[in-house]
Design a protein around this motif. Structure first.
Motif, PDB file in Angstrom:
ATOM      1  N   PRO A  17       0.775  -1.248  -0.231  1.00 48.42           N
ATOM      2  CA  PRO A  17       0.036  -0.089  -0.024  1.00 48.42           C
ATOM      3  C   PRO A  17       0.932   1.202  -0.040  1.00 48.42           C
ATOM      4  N   ASN A  18       0.345   2.206  -0.641  1.00 48.81           N
ATOM      5  CA  ASN A  18       0.942   3.568  -0.384  1.00 48.81           C
ATOM      6  C   ASN A  18       0.247   4.497   0.667  1.00 48.81           C
ATOM      7  N   PHE A  19       0.764   5.594   0.880  1.00 47.28           N
ATOM      8  CA  PHE A  19       0.092   6.495   2.042  1.00 47.28           C
ATOM      9  C   PHE A  19       0.368   7.914   1.711  1.00 47.28           C
ATOM     10  N   LEU A  20      -0.468   8.420   2.303  1.00 48.08           N
ATOM     11  CA  LEU A  20      -0.274  10.174   2.396  1.00 48.08           C
ATOM     12  C   LEU A  20      -0.895  10.875   3.545  1.00 48.08           C
ATOM     13  N   ILE A  21      -0.287  11.689   4.191  1.00 50.83           N
ATOM     14  CA  ILE A  21      -0.987  12.222   5.295  1.00 50.83           C
ATOM     15  C   ILE A  21      -1.060  13.683   5.066  1.00 50.83           C
ATOM     16  N   LEU A  22      -2.189  14.414   5.200  1.00 46.91           N
ATOM     17  CA  LEU A  22      -2.325  15.637   4.722  1.00 46.91           C
ATOM     18  C   LEU A  22      -2.955  16.555   5.940  1.00 46.91           C
ATOM     19  N   TYR A  25       0.111  18.516  -5.157  1.00 48.10           N
ATOM     20  CA  TYR A  25      -0.383  19.716  -5.055  1.00 48.10           C
ATOM     21  C   TYR A  25      -1.949  19.497  -5.753  1.00 48.10           C
ATOM     22  N   GLY A  26      -2.204  18.492  -6.596  1.00 49.75           N
ATOM     23  CA  GLY A  26      -3.540  18.400  -7.091  1.00 49.75           C
ATOM     24  C   GLY A  26      -4.610  17.930  -6.075  1.00 49.75           C
ATOM     25  N   SER A  27      -4.042  17.836  -4.762  1.00 47.38           N
ATOM     26  CA  SER A  27      -4.919  17.281  -3.923  1.00 47.38           C
ATOM     27  C   SER A  27      -6.199  18.220  -3.471  1.00 47.38           C
ATOM     28  N   PHE A  28      -6.043  19.486  -3.639  1.00 45.81           N
ATOM     29  CA  PHE A  28      -7.181  20.336  -3.687  1.00 45.81           C
ATOM     30  C   PHE A  28      -7.945  20.600  -5.290  1.00 45.81           C
ATOM     31  N   GLY A  29      -7.353  19.957  -6.130  1.00 48.34           N
ATOM     32  CA  GLY A  29      -8.174  20.136  -7.546  1.00 48.34           C
ATOM     33  C   GLY A  29      -8.854  18.803  -7.472  1.00 48.34           C
ATOM     34  N   SER A  30      -9.651  18.454  -8.490  1.00 44.63           N
ATOM     35  CA  SER A  30     -10.164  17.534  -8.957  1.00 44.63           C
ATOM     36  C   SER A  30     -11.148  16.810  -7.861  1.00 44.63           C
ATOM     37  N   ALA A  31     -12.085  17.494  -7.274  1.00 42.21           N
ATOM     38  CA  ALA A  31     -13.049  17.011  -6.210  1.00 42.21           C
ATOM     39  C   ALA A  31     -12.246  16.696  -5.195  1.00 42.21           C
ATOM     40  N   GLY A  32     -11.314  17.319  -4.620  1.00 41.36           N
ATOM     41  CA  GLY A  32     -10.501  16.652  -3.351  1.00 41.36           C
ATOM     42  C   GLY A  32     -10.960  17.623  -2.200  1.00 41.36           C
ATOM     43  N   THR A  33      -9.724  18.128  -1.514  1.00 47.83           N
ATOM     44  CA  THR A  33      -9.868  18.905  -0.507  1.00 47.83           C
ATOM     45  C   THR A  33     -11.131  19.974  -0.527  1.00 47.83           C
ATOM     46  N   ASP A  34     -11.007  20.475  -1.652  1.00 44.63           N
ATOM     47  CA  ASP A  34     -12.090  21.709  -1.674  1.00 44.63           C
ATOM     48  C   ASP A  34     -13.544  21.168  -1.619  1.00 44.63           C
ATOM     49  N   THR A  35     -13.864  20.033  -1.728  1.00 51.48           N
ATOM     50  CA  THR A  35     -15.077  19.459  -1.584  1.00 51.48           C
ATOM     51  C   THR A  35     -15.671  19.572  -0.135  1.00 51.48           C
ATOM     52  N   ALA A  36     -14.725  19.987   0.935  1.00 47.99           N
ATOM     53  CA  ALA A  36     -14.865  20.382   1.910  1.00 47.99           C
ATOM     54  C   ALA A  36     -15.111  21.984   2.172  1.00 47.99           C
ATOM     55  N   ILE A  37     -14.753  22.818   1.143  1.00 49.64           N
ATOM     56  CA  ILE A  37     -14.926  24.299   1.573  1.00 49.64           C
ATOM     57  C   ILE A  37     -16.107  24.519   0.453  1.00 49.64           C
ATOM     58  N   PHE A  38     -15.687  24.344  -0.844  1.00 55.50           N
ATOM     59  CA  PHE A  38     -16.748  25.072  -1.856  1.00 55.50           C
ATOM     60  C   PHE A  38     -17.214  24.231  -2.850  1.00 55.50           C
ATOM     61  N   GLU A  39     -16.780  23.024  -2.990  1.00 52.05           N
ATOM     62  CA  GLU A  39     -17.185  22.426  -4.274  1.00 52.05           C
ATOM     63  C   GLU A  39     -18.269  21.496  -3.894  1.00 52.05           C
ATOM     64  N   GLU A  40     -19.072  21.659  -5.085  1.00 49.79           N
ATOM     65  CA  GLU A  40     -20.242  20.831  -4.835  1.00 49.79           C
ATOM     66  C   GLU A  40     -21.318  20.663  -6.231  1.00 49.79           C
ATOM     67  N   ALA A  47      -3.758  11.626  -3.436  1.00 54.61           N
ATOM     68  CA  ALA A  47      -3.709  12.963  -2.951  1.00 54.61           C
ATOM     69  C   ALA A  47      -4.862  13.689  -2.387  1.00 54.61           C
ATOM     70  N   THR A  48      -5.853  13.474  -3.383  1.00 55.02           N
ATOM     71  CA  THR A  48      -7.256  14.285  -2.726  1.00 55.02           C
ATOM     72  C   THR A  48      -8.029  13.569  -1.798  1.00 55.02           C
ATOM     73  N   SER A  49      -7.733  12.530  -1.322  1.00 52.12           N
ATOM     74  CA  SER A  49      -8.683  11.807  -0.419  1.00 52.12           C
ATOM     75  C   SER A  49      -8.776  12.125   0.875  1.00 52.12           C
ATOM     76  N   PRO A  50      -7.542  12.426   1.601  1.00 52.58           N
ATOM     77  CA  PRO A  50      -7.571  12.909   3.072  1.00 52.58           C
ATOM     78  C   PRO A  50      -8.165  14.273   3.299  1.00 52.58           C
ATOM     79  N   GLY A  51      -7.955  15.031   2.225  1.00 51.31           N
ATOM     80  CA  GLY A  51      -8.361  16.334   2.550  1.00 51.31           C
ATOM     81  C   GLY A  51      -9.584  16.815   3.056  1.00 51.31           C
ATOM     82  N   PRO A  52     -10.761  16.296   2.323  1.00 46.86           N
ATOM     83  CA  PRO A  52     -12.052  16.761   2.993  1.00 46.86           C
ATOM     84  C   PRO A  52     -12.259  16.662   4.457  1.00 46.86           C
ATOM     85  N   SER A  53     -12.103  15.427   4.976  1.00 53.13           N
ATOM     86  CA  SER A  53     -12.224  15.105   6.373  1.00 53.13           C
ATOM     87  C   SER A  53     -11.199  16.000   7.182  1.00 53.13           C
ATOM     88  N   ALA A  54     -10.018  16.122   6.571  1.00 50.31           N
ATOM     89  CA  ALA A  54      -8.994  17.041   7.678  1.00 50.31           C
ATOM     90  C   ALA A  54      -9.569  18.360   7.470  1.00 50.31           C
TER      91      ALA A  54
END
Lengths: 169, 756, 325
Positions: free
Chosen positions: B606-611, B649-664, B716-723
């Motif tokens: 498995p790979n891993f990323l912490i944000l 860096y792409g973590s906040f693009g493509s329906a990632g981190t920003d789905t917790a801020i303004f994307e919907e 890279a996108t996945s841990p962002g919204p919950s964080a």
């Protein structure tokens, strides 16, 4: 009443080359409802200008008209009669061959991922550096604020534009 | 690192850099075929309706119109899993669903023809909520799926395909727990991956059973191996152009391909179906909706004792990939939480909105984002530092997990604790973390808070890859592998790997275009598999080619192959580096030397990323600003630094981190209309809103890859919204659980405005 | 786009003649940033036969500063207004408002006349025709206002009656606060009216044969303090969720006169007179600002999903009056 009726032809200077184009709906003509993006891509075959949203909301169709960065997808071709247009294909010296310093900076910094937004971003950066040769980082960001990059190449792009500015000055 | 590489790990210009910056890279809308027609789609005004009558005579009579297709005369191809989604049906299931197709000489003619198609609909009630949709009296989308439940026991990954996580004894586990987090939370803003380039396909039949498709795709082969079975097994040649972003969504474009192929079939001409931005927004691919009702038990020391609950997955009107995403999501949950007792059940539910498809995060992000509030409740009760919790609970070497195909795998990757520690250090987590629901800083109405999330995927070694590497007498090499370029720079990175094995200059390595006719099989660039899976196949092919040329050289240089070395297209005896012989003299100028490599699935790494994220919340206006981000990972060995950085860096693009801020995707549930189908109302992060972003990339090599590398891009996108939820909650001192955190939601949570 | 003819106007008179002769089937185009989007999405049942280009009218893009004030031709570009040193110095509220619009490329193309005349951004009104058909609503003359029962997060909290779309213009509130007048040219000659009177709940007072020719702004006094703040979810690109422009006359620490206009919250630029009354004559301290903030939203009638705008307006009023960000 006598109006300035639509002329039968318009003249577009694109990347230094002058095109006399008939106004009409045919495949090699320019219709009144054609956008500049359409004319560049379909009539003149310059597909480097990209259409991302076709509503002026993503910046990917940015070209220079008389030196200013504008959105070619919400510009009518017939309204560019007599104007000078620069597209991504017109950058470099000779154009389209050896890259312009700004293009080279994008290569050096891998300032793109998928590359679809890149021509528009480079054209806007070009316009910025022509006007503001040594911009502050925030000026670069503001100049590109209407450009959508979904891959998030932003950080590399800002570095590339700043590097190009530094080299130029 | 101890190993010194010639190319690996160094920033080198992308092989396609010049064509990209000069506007010469060909994307799908830049491609024209002789005699090509334009295909357009008439779309439904209703979220759910039967088609009582459809009359195309007027449209067919218009100049330039070559074909008009409806459910009556469209080919009998079917998508969906199990197969149930017709190309066009006598029923529509979301606003924007396909009703009829037109092919015409020009776009204007096609659009005009759409206006002339007369349709009489019978409106049907629609349903948008997963739990309402499964009620017995709910409107039903497909006859074959009572209560709108799509079977999850479909064997997309073989007979044991994962559709739940069941192991141990959850009752016992919860008894052992000191704290239990419980509730129902949702990640249902069904954001759009929204690549800049809209999807498009050109289809051209060469014969009754022979079809060529050009498209912008992330994984060229999908248009062959996935689509053949949906289309009655024609021989499909799939060619990929440059792809203007995908993020999963353009792995394949089933609907546009169906439409183009159907129109091409009846007209006998090539047909291009190029979606508009609005079609991309409203009729292509959205994220799955995800709702989780359940609980998690933990001990005081952060040990997870049990997880149970029900995962409701909203597919919209259909999906080809939902079962696969459920399988991967179930797998990824186990990577994040080491736990012996699980009872996680899933339900796949149809609703009357645009379809879900492949989106970066692939099930795991959806599950994690809905599950996280529950986990936070437990951690909060236990007063645990979430960083310590994640460090303790992320899968370690020797731990086991069920992966998507249902087999039990034992992790033989690495312990990512060091990445957690280094990331935390770079973020100054220990200074910033003040405890649950406590802000890091307060300045007037501005409250700063921090949060963290982790994600990992064992799909880095998923599926099969094959490659040939051909050595030419002139000292160049060509990789034959079916790999597209949609932004990862993977084609370039594969060239680097081959160049490193062969020790020839990078500019002497080239790659065949992504075309299924001329390449062996490759599954494509999904799940971060490019480096590990595709890379290993290419490396093996290059090694094989190297071995072969040394064998041939053996007789020319009169030395056994093991005593030979090749560098820069020349072979020499290791003891006599001054007398190299060019490949042309080894093979002769009329022969090449080709090696073959194959990678077979391996889910043990498995790979891993912490944000880490820091947000500022204005408690007067409700605005959430993303200020700082630190992403930490361990890539084993970086192949190309700027490409890897870009992916992260792409973590906040493509329906990632920003789905917790303004994307919907905003849907009006009164009438089913998607409202924000434009680049102003659909929010995306601009250059002027960039947070400070730091990447911490460790390189602890993994032995199972020649260069010790493992891919990390996709996650890279996945841990962002919950964080972000965690960070904003801490900032304002109230638990925030809804995505995205619009000003309205913040002000509601703060009690400044009334709840709905 | 669907076909239309295109004619270049050589003078305001010609443009008006053309409007008349096409009898409602002609549509003006200046910067084009709004109208072309409308035509591409075919959001309206009517589609023009002809676009009448105003950009070919000479001299109508001038920006002239004099001792009396500022005259801005309707064709002046937002970028030129935002970057004009005179406007920055004397009319900062306008400069900031122009600068806040969309993106640099849009500001290069878009005109001040177009910014004032642009159509609303309501997402029901703007629903693209090719995605299942345009939504016919009250504003289009047929049907309800979908926002009332639908998702109205960006809609009006004040002054909405039959249609709850908000006036999207950023420059409008700045110009109203600066007491600008608008000069309209038409078949019957030129008429000039306070900009505030230009706007109506359903758009503006332009008749079918009229066009905006010029904006006239009186010179602010030495004692004038101006502010413009726009709340958006992102810094650039967005239309205002809520915005404020205020022009205050401050003498000896006391607010002698005040003009406060709110944007993004009502079908027209919203004149916050109650707030003005509270601050007039006193010093601008925290309690006064607080009181003015409350007064500015008194009588607001939020819909189900936009009460949050009221909180934002209150914050903006306070910040504008107290010069905080």
């Amino acid at each position: 009443m006598s109006y300035v009726k639509e002329k039968a032809t318009i003249t577009l200077t694109v990347n230094g080359e002058t095109h006399e184009l008939e106004v009409g709906p045919g495949p090699s003509q320019v219709a009144p409802w054609h956008t500049l993006a359409q004319t560049l891509r379909e009539t003149l075959g310059l597909t480097g200008t990209k259409i991302g949203c076709d509503h002026g909301g993503c910046g990917s169709c940015t070209v220079l008209v008389d030196g200013k960065a504008i959105l070619s997808c919400i510009t009518l071709s017939v309204e560019c009669d007599g104007k000078s247009v620069t597209t991504i294909e017109g950058l470099g010296s000779p154009p389209g061959r050896a890259p312009d310093p700004i293009q080279q900076a994008f290569i050096d910094h891998t300032a793109f991922q998928c590359g679809f937004c890149t021509p528009g971003i480079i054209m806007a950066s070009k316009a910025l550096l022509e006007k503001t040769p040594s911009p502050h980082e925030s000026e670069v960001k503001d100049a590109l604020s209407g450009h959508f990059c979904r891959c998030i190449s932003h950080y590399h792009v800002v570095r590339a534009v700043m590097a190009a500015a530094k080299k130029g000055s | 690192m101890a190993t010194k590489y010639r190319f690996i790990g160094k920033a080198t210009p992308r092989k396609d850099a010049l064509e990209i910056v000069q506007g010469k890279a060909q994307f799908i809308d830049d491609v024209k075929r002789p005699g090509m027609l334009c295909g357009k789609v008439l779309r439904s005004p209703y979220p759910h309706a039967g088609i009582l009558k459809i009359d195309t005579t007027k449209a067919e009579a218009l100049p330039g119109v070559r074909a008009v297709l409806t459910y009556k005369n469209v080919p009998d191809w079917k998508g969906g899993v199990p197969r149930h989604v017709k190309v066009l049906d006598n029923k529509v299931r979301f606003v924007g669903d396909g009703v009829a197709l037109v092919a015409a000489d020009t776009e204007e003619q096609a659009n005009k023809a759409l206006e002339q198609i007369e349709v009489v609909y019978e409106e049907l009630p629609a349903v948008y909520d997963v739990e309402e949709a499964i009620q017995p009296d709910a409107p039903q989308l497909y006859e074959e799926f009572p209560r709108n439940l799509v079977p999850t026991n479909v064997k997309v990954f073989g007979p044991k395909t994962l559709s739940n996580v069941v192991m141990g004894d959850v009752d016992k586990g919860f008894k052992e727990a000191d704290f239990i987090g419980e509730g129902t939370y949702a990640y249902e803003n069904v954001a759009n991956p929204l690549p800049l380039e809209p999807p498009g396909v050109i289809a051209e039949w060469q014969g009754p059973d022979q079809l060529t498709v050009w498209s912008a795709t992330q994984s060229a082969s999908w248009h062959r191996f996935i689509m053949v079975s949906k289309m009655g097994f024609p021989d499909i040649r799939a060619i990929s152009t440059h792809c203007g972003g995908s993020f999963g969504s353009k792995n394949y474009s089933a609907q546009p391909l169906f439409y183009a192929a159907a129109l091409s079939k009846v007209t006998g001409k090539p047909v291009k179906v190029m979606y508009t931005k609005e079609e991309q927004f409203g009729a292509f691919v959205l994220r799955l909706g995800s709702r989780f009702r359940g609980k998690v038990g933990i001990k005081k020391d952060g040990t997870v004792t049990a997880v149970s609950g029900e995962w409701f997955v909203d597919t919209g009107a259909f999906s080809d990939m939902a079962q696969a995403q459920v399988a991967v999501g179930c797998g990824e949950a186990q990577l994040m939480l080491r736990c012996a007792n699980w009872d996680l059940q899933t339900k796949l539910v149809l609703t009357n909105r645009s379809a879900s498809g492949v989106v970066r995060g692939f099930g795991g992000q959806e599950l994690e984002s809905a599950f996280h509030p529950i986990l936070s409740i437990a951690m909060e009760q236990a007063n645990l530092d979430p960083v310590e919790f994640f460090k303790k609970n992320y899968v370690k070497p020797g731990d086991g997990y069920y992966w998507r195909e249902g087999n039990w795998w034992v992790c033989r990757g690495k312990d990512y604790s060091k990445a957690v520690v280094e990331g935390a250090k770079a973020f100054k987590w220990k200074d910033k973390w003040k405890g649950w629901l406590v802000p890091t800083a307060v300045d007037g109405s501005k409250r700063v808070g921090v949060g963290v999330g982790v994600h990992g995927n064992a799909d880095v070694g998923e599926d099969d890859s094959e490659a040939y590497v051909r050595l030419n007498p002139d000292g160049t090499a060509v990789i034959h592998a079916c790999v597209s370029e949609s932004g990862m720079g993977q084609r370039s990175s594969l060239c680097k790997m081959a160049a490193e094995v062969l020790q020839i200059p990078l500019e002497r390595v080239d790659m065949t275009p992504p075309d299924t006719l001329i390449n062996p099989f490759d599954f494509g660039l999904v799940g971060s598999r490019g480096t590990y899976a595709v890379g290993s196949a290419v490396i093996a092919a290059a090694e094989d080619a190297r071995r072969k040329i040394l064998e041939v050289a053996s007789s020319v240089l009169h030395a056994p192959p093991e005593e030979l070395e090749t560098t820069d297209g020349k072979v020499y005896v290791k003891t006599k580096p001054d007398s190299p012989v060019p490949w042309s003299r080894i093979t002769g100028i009329m022969q090449t030397c080709t090696g073959f490599g194959r990678f077979t699935p391996d889910y043990s790494v498995p790979n891993f990323l912490i944000l880490f994220v820091q947000v500022e919340v204005d408690i007067e206006t409700g605005k959430v600003v993303l200020q700082h981000v630190v992403a930490a990972t361990d890539a084993g060995q970086v192949i190309d630094p700027p490409s890897l950085e870009g992916q992260i860096y792409g973590s906040f693009g493509s329906a990632g981190t920003d789905t917790a801020i303004f994307e919907e995707s905003v849907t009006d549930r009164k009438n089913g209309h998607l409202l924000n189908m434009n680049m102003i109302d659909y929010k995306w992060r601009t250059f002027s809103d960039l947070p400070e972003f730091r990447n911490v990339i460790l390189e602890t090599g993994i032995p199972s890859h020649r260069f010790k590398a493992v891919g990390v891009g996709e996650i890279a996108t996945s841990p962002g919204p919950s964080a972000v939820l965690m960070a904003a909650s801490n900032a304002v001192g109230k638990r925030l659980c809804e995505y995205p955190l619009t000003p309205e939601k913040i002000l509601k949570a703060l009690g400044k405005i009334k709840g709905a | 786009m669907m076909p239309f003819d295109h004619v270049n106007a050589g003078s305001p008179g010609e443009a008006v003649d053309l409007l008349t002769s096409y009898g409602g089937k002609g549509r003006l185009i200046a910067g084009g940033t709004d109208v072309l989007g409308i035509l591409k999405d075919r959001i309206l049942p009517d589609y023009p036969d002809v676009l009448i280009n105003l950009k070919t009218i000479p001299g109508m893009d001038s920006i002239k500063e004099s001792g009396e004030g500022l005259n801005i031709g309707a064709l002046a570009k937002l970028a030129d207004i935002a970057s004009s040193p005179e406007i920055k110095a004397e009319y900062p509220a306008l400069s900031l408002a122009a600068e806040s619009v969309a993106s640099p490329e849009i500001r290069t193309m878009a005109t001040i006349g177009g910014n004032l005349c642009q159509d609303v951004r309501c997402w029901y009104y703007r629903y693209p025709h090719h995605m299942g058909g345009r939504m016919l609503c009250f504003r289009k003359g047929v049907g309800p206002c979908y926002a009332v029962k639908g998702d109205n997060r960006y809609h009006a909290v004040m002054g909405g009656k039959k249609c709850f779309a908000v006036c999207p213009s950023d420059t409008a509130i700045a110009l109203c606060a600066l007491q600008a007048k608008i000069s309209i040219f038409g078949g019957e000659g030129t008429r000039t009216l306070p900009l505030e009177k230009f706007f109506t709940p359903m758009g503006n007072v332009l008749r079918s044969n009229e066009l905006v020719k010029e904006i006239l702004i009186p010179k602010p006094t030495q004692e004038t303090r101006q502010a413009f703040i726009k709340f958006t979810e992102r810094k650039p690109v967005d239309f205002a969720v809520a915005s404020i422009a205020c022009v205050l006359e401050i003498l000896g620490g006391r607010c002698m006169d005040a003009r406060i206009y709110l944007g993004g919250v009502a079908p027209m630029p919203w004149h916050a007179e109650a707030a003005e009354r509270i601050i007039k004559g006193g010093s601008l301290d925290d309690p006064t600002a607080e009181e003015a903030a409350l007064a500015s939203v008194a009588g607001a009638k939020p819909l189900k999903g936009n009460a949050y705008k009221i909180e934002i307006v209150k914050a903006l009023v306070k910040r504008a009056l107290l010069r905080r960000q």
